[in-house]
Design a protein around this motif. Structure first.
Motif, PDB file in Angstrom:
ATOM      1  N   ASP A  21      43.772  44.079  44.794  1.00 19.51           N
ATOM      2  CA  ASP A  21      44.299  44.471  43.214  1.00 19.51           C
ATOM      3  C   ASP A  21      45.513  45.338  43.699  1.00 19.51           C
ATOM      4  O   ASP A  21      45.533  45.984  44.869  1.00 19.51           O
ATOM      5  CB  ASP A  21      43.293  44.533  42.553  1.00 19.51           C
ATOM      6  N   GLY A  22      45.837  45.935  42.616  1.00 21.28           N
ATOM      7  CA  GLY A  22      47.077  46.990  42.704  1.00 21.28           C
ATOM      8  C   GLY A  22      46.642  48.092  43.387  1.00 21.28           C
ATOM      9  O   GLY A  22      47.504  48.992  43.969  1.00 21.28           O
ATOM     10  N   GLN A  47      39.278  41.900  44.926  1.00 20.93           N
ATOM     11  CA  GLN A  47      38.946  41.440  43.311  1.00 20.93           C
ATOM     12  C   GLN A  47      37.987  40.656  42.967  1.00 20.93           C
ATOM     13  O   GLN A  47      37.231  40.039  43.924  1.00 20.93           O
ATOM     14  CB  GLN A  47      40.355  40.278  43.363  1.00 20.93           C
ATOM     15  N   ASN A  57      39.609  42.552  37.630  1.00 23.36           N
ATOM     16  CA  ASN A  57      41.051  42.747  38.163  1.00 23.36           C
ATOM     17  C   ASN A  57      41.457  41.404  39.162  1.00 23.36           C
ATOM     18  O   ASN A  57      42.334  41.521  39.921  1.00 23.36           O
ATOM     19  CB  ASN A  57      41.015  43.893  39.430  1.00 23.36           C
ATOM     20  N   VAL A  87      43.460  38.219  39.834  1.00 28.53           N
ATOM     21  CA  VAL A  87      44.902  37.720  39.385  1.00 28.53           C
ATOM     22  C   VAL A  87      44.625  36.124  39.589  1.00 28.53           C
ATOM     23  O   VAL A  87      44.545  35.444  40.710  1.00 28.53           O
ATOM     24  CB  VAL A  87      46.137  38.061  40.192  1.00 28.53           C
ATOM     25  N   ARG A 145      48.398  43.452  48.132  1.00 31.92           N
ATOM     26  CA  ARG A 145      48.054  43.934  47.084  1.00 31.92           C
ATOM     27  C   ARG A 145      49.001  42.983  45.843  1.00 31.92           C
ATOM     28  O   ARG A 145      50.213  42.736  46.062  1.00 31.92           O
ATOM     29  CB  ARG A 145      48.236  45.399  46.602  1.00 31.92           C
ATOM     30  N   ASN A 173      49.229  42.598  41.261  1.00 32.47           N
ATOM     31  CA  ASN A 173      48.804  42.868  39.864  1.00 32.47           C
ATOM     32  C   ASN A 173      50.077  42.485  39.162  1.00 32.47           C
ATOM     33  O   ASN A 173      50.985  42.158  39.563  1.00 32.47           O
ATOM     34  CB  ASN A 173      48.133  44.065  39.891  1.00 32.47           C
ATOM     35  N   ASP A 174      49.685  42.476  37.688  1.00 35.95           N
ATOM     36  CA  ASP A 174      50.861  42.273  36.841  1.00 35.95           C
ATOM     37  C   ASP A 174      52.055  43.162  37.279  1.00 35.95           C
ATOM     38  O   ASP A 174      53.245  42.723  37.078  1.00 35.95           O
ATOM     39  CB  ASP A 174      50.315  42.488  35.495  1.00 35.95           C
TER      40      ASP A 174
END
Length: 924
Positions: A594-595, A600, A606, A608, A636, A638-639
């Protein structure tokens, strides 16, 4: 006279190539065109006869929707395959699926609420078969939605009859070469799955275990160790293995102290005495009665702490002084090191635990208890008998089943093995011949192969390829030979492995088969093969079987977990059968985090989901993210990261839009301007692009797609949007359509457009094809049917050096203009007037710049002679004084230049003289 519209914009209408990509809607439309075109077959037909490049697809497991790791893997493969195709190779891509094994069995059992032991095996296998194929179709559609080009109509699937037939041929060849045997030895075993496991099917997770120190009373000290009131102290975190104890291992060269503690004598490794007694709560300094070398105590016997059995003191090189007591509890049926040292002393291999993890009668009073739950009772009994020195808890890493996630244990059972030791040297030799990326991959696989034990191939499951062995009913001899394998491979090719379970042995054996003992009745092996043997046979079942492919593969590309999985099993079967690695190169990628760099997981919330990403952003954004990262390490996502990538995509798409918008009246057959007639600025643009093109192709060749990403993003943003498009827009919008100045710019833009579209096609595969439909003169139905062109324009080092200097000066001028803008002296750049006071070097640079006013983007510029007194309100910037003021005059309605000359031609009162003259040419 008809009123003229002084519209500066020649961009395509919004409906034709929209500023907003709207990828979630447009991509499926593009994919529908690919399907109608049969793009894979078209590409393969076009590339036939060219040098081959084979990337062999490692089969994902057909169980569940794809995750972000799947998406990264498939996109990376697609980028490479498309790059190779457009580089002039015949690069077929055959996707595959792994479809046997425990996870599918578990899903059927859970979803249908059945007991697999009560359902007829053929019926149960059919349920598994249908389940697997259903997920093959689901995942196939999801991979295609990513824009991955492949032979989706003819994938390989490990449950296909022809695949299973080749797999048992591989097994047969290994058996023929003497690499397959049946033996009783401890293997990883999962009680929840009721099957043996290979090392590749084991993963490690934290676990809290009981940590106990147990006293084994000495029975016979062999005249060396006093027997009276003396015990040897062992340490274990698996109390449940004590019923299988038959020995205590000592280090032959370690020193052991016999210490008096609380009225009894305890033998502990000298180096660990203090730590052990401290753990036991003994504060007093112990009295050392005598010190022994481990070798002096060999064959001393002790009494088992709760069973009527002796425990022999033996010597082993596996003993360490890192923890415990230096006296190792030894149960050959529950540990590989124990097993190996037990062979030297001919110790019994006890494993009093059945396939469901319950103790057998051999465990005495604990019979029927689940092995882990028995820990509590065993510890209580040791405490009651006085044999427990101390109990603690220990948090440590412990092996777990990679499928069901329950802890596993070593259990000695009869299993089928691949004898790695017999061809280990050849495996290590072949590893050296492979090209590894990252380079540490070679060391990683080398160490795994060097240290691995024999490969446990058999599984006690029903959904898998059966081990093709018969047993003589008279003497129990295993029967596997060329005739049995040949007969079975033909039956499997025609009917699939289901026939093994549908028919009796008598219907499957070759006609006239007899055992060496004379017996002529047989029974079938009930175990199935390890699924790693399934996928590890793909090089023979796919590469060697399909005419469009070739053996060995040029490349295997999978996640870094496959060093212990597919890379390893494929190497083992290939070397065992053909004496050679099945791949020329290995490229591995890391895991997706994740970010914040965390794994994840659904519990953390978290995860994606690539399917959601494609719904929100489109597949090309996901593909661009894959290209943006250095995938060899963990990455990494994420949104927030995807939004950044989407912003880069938008800039790239706008570059395409601008290029196309300026080419709507351009015909490359008639309008191309020769290189030597191009304006210098346009030659510079091609010069800059040639540098980018070269670096991009090197990035592709090295599989460094983040280099491609950054090079193209920087080119589109800095070289094109921030400079070239800005300074060339007036002549593109305002001069006569066929004027040399405009055709020169169109020529540069056209060549950049074509080459840039091709360079991005492996990554932005949908967008590139969408652009290609608007490229003037493009006759191909898809950019994927083109190959990368050569040099657009030979690199001119002097031109590059000259313009680097001009742009450096421009950067300094822009700094001064930004200050003036902040002070409200000017607004947009064209409202500015400049006075420049250069030193001699800067003066030469300014004098060399064609159309300096356009290069600087202002309405007026005056370059003072070197030595001219500098205006008091000028600001110094790196050898240049700059004075910025508001330009005087009116704003030309057409070009937006501010000049006193606006309206000097009466018939065009709102235009500057240049635009007025251009309008005359437009009319003509």
């Amino acid at each position: 006279m008809e009123k003229l519209e002084y519209n500066k914009t020649l961009n395509l209408p919004e409906t034709e190539f929209p500023m907003r990509g709207n990828l979630p809607q447009r991509e499926p439309e593009i994919q529908a065109k690919w399907d109608a075109l049969n793009i894979y077959a078209k590409v393969q037909e076009q590339q036939a006869g060219k040098p081959k490049f084979i990337l062999h697809d490692g089969p994902p497991y057909a169980n569940g929707d794809i995750h972000i790791g799947h998406a990264m893997n498939k996109v990376l493969k697609d980028i490479i395959v498309k790059y190779k195709t457009m580089s002039g190779f015949d690069a077929p891509y055959v996707p595959g699926w792994d479809t046997h094994g425990m996870p599918i069995e578990h899903a059927i059992i859970k979803n249908k609420g059945i007991n697999r032991h009560e359902v007829p095996v053929t019926e149960f296998r059919q349920m598994c078969y249908d389940y697997a194929l259903d997920f093959v179709e689901r995942q196939k559609g999801q991979f295609q939605r990513l824009g991955v080009r492949g032979d989706w109509q003819n994938p390989y699937i490990t449950l296909q009859p022809e695949y299973e037939a080749r797999q048992i041929q591989v097994f047969g060849e290994m058996a023929k070469n003497g690499y397959i045997y049946k033996g009783l030895k401890p293997v990883y075993y999962c009680a929840a799955c009721e099957t043996a496991l290979a090392e590749a099917e084991v993963e490690y997770a934290d676990k809290t275990s009981p940590s106990i120190y147990v006293k084994f009373e000495v029975l016979d000290g062999k005249g060396v160790l006093p027997a009276e009131n003396t015990s040897i102290v062992i340490w274990t975190t698996t109390p449940w293995t004590l019923p299988a104890n038959v020995a205590i291992s000592l280090g032959p060269d370690f020193e052991y102290d016999l210490v008096a503690v609380n009225g009894e004598n305890l033998l502990i490794a000298q180096h660990l005495v203090s730590a052990v007694l401290k753990t036991a709560g003994v504060d007093a300094q112990p009295k050392v009665l005598k010190t022994f070398k481990g070798s002096e105590l060999e064959l001393v016997t002790c009494k088992h702490p709760f069973l009527d059995r002796e425990s022999l003191v033996i010597l082993g090189d596996h003993v360490t002084l890192e923890s415990g007591t230096g006296c190792v509890h030894t149960a050959p049926g529950h540990g590989m090191e124990d097993y190996l040292v037990g062979l030297k002393y001919d110790l019994p291999i006890l494993a009093p635990v059945d396939g469901q993890g319950k103790f057998t009668a051999e465990a005495g009073k604990y019979a029927g208890q689940f092995y882990i739950k028995a820990n509590k009772q065993i510890i209580a009994d040791l405490q009651e008998s006085g044999r427990l020195l101390v109990e603690k808890s220990l948090d440590h890493s412990y092996p777990h089943c990679w499928r069901c996630k329950n802890s596993v244990f070593f259990r000695a059972t009869e299993q089928w093995f691949g004898s790695i030791d017999k061809f280990r040297d050849k495996l290590l030799e072949e590893i050296k011949k492979v090209e590894w990326s990252p380079v540490w991959g070679e060391v990683r696989l080398h160490n795994m192969v060097a240290d691995r034990t024999d490969w446990c191939i058999s599984r006690q499951r029903k959904w898998g390829v059966p081990i093709p062995i018969f047993y003589c009913n008279d003497c129990n001899t295993e029967i596997i030979n060329d005739s049995t394998i040949d007969k079975l491979s033909k039956l499997f090719a025609e009917h699939g492995s289901q026939i093994w379970f549908e028919k009796e042995a008598s219907e499957l054996i070759p006609h006239g088969l007899t055992c060496s003992c004379g017996g002529d009745t047989f029974r079938k092996e009930s175990d199935t093969m390890d699924v790693w043997f399934d996928s590890g046979s793909s090089h023979m079942a796919v590469l060697d079987a399909r005419p469009e492919l070739q053996w060995p593969a040029d490349l295997y590309l999978e996640g870094s977990d496959q060093y212990r999985g597919w890379f390893n099993s494929s190497l083992s079967t290939a070397v065992a059968v053909r004496g050679q690695a099945p791949y020329k190169a290995i490229l591995s990628h890391g895991f997706t985090l994740d970010g914040e760099g965390r794994k994840q997981s659904k519990s953390l919330g978290n995860v994606v989901d690539p399917l959601n990403v494609m719904k929100q952003y489109g597949a090309d954004i996901l593909r661009l993210w894959v290209a943006s990262v250095d995938f060899r390490s963990d990455t990494r996502v994420n949104d927030a990261i995807l939004k950044q990538v989407a912003d880069v995509y938008r800039k790239t798409r706008n570059t395409f839009r601008y290029l196309l918008g300026n080419l709507n009246d351009f015909n490359p057959q008639t309008d191309l301007v020769p290189l030597d007639q191009l304006l210098e600025l346009d030659r510079w643009a091609l010069n800059k692009f040639e540098q980018v093109r070269e670096r991009v192709l090197k990035g592709y060749e090295a599989n460094e797609f983040h280099v491609v990403y950054h090079e193209i993003n920087n080119f589109c943003t800095v070289a094109m949007s921030n400079f070239y498009f800005d300074v060339s827009k007036d002549r593109m919008y305002t001069v006569a359509p066929k004027a040399l100045e405009r055709r020169s710019g169109q020529t540069a833009m056209y060549q950049i457009l074509v080459a840039l579209t091709q360079l991005l096609a492996p990554i932005l595969t949908h967008t590139a094809d969408e652009v290609w439909t608007y490229v003037p003169g493009a006759s191909e139905e898809s950019v994927q049917l083109t190959e990368f062109g050569g040099v657009v324009a030979p690199f001119d080092a002097e031109l590059d050096k000259k313009w680097d200097a001009i742009l450096s000066v421009r950067d300094e001028v822009l700094k001064a203009m930004e200050v003036a803008r902040q002070e409200k002296t000017i607004g947009k750049s064209l409202t500015a007037s400049l006075e420049l006071y250069p030193d001699s070097k800067t003066a030469e640079i300014l004098a060399s710049a064609p159309n300096l006013k356009e290069v600087l983007g202002v309405s007026y510029v005056a370059v003072q002679e070197v030595g001219t007194a500098v205006a008091a309100d000028a600001t110094q910037y790196n050898g240049l004084f700059v004075k910025v003021t508001a330009a005087g005059g009116e704003t030309c309605e057409r070009c937006r230049v501010v000049t006193p000359d606006v309206g000097t031609q009466a018939e065009h009162p709102t235009l500057c003289p240049v635009c007025a003259d251009n309008v005359v040419h437009f009319i003509k």
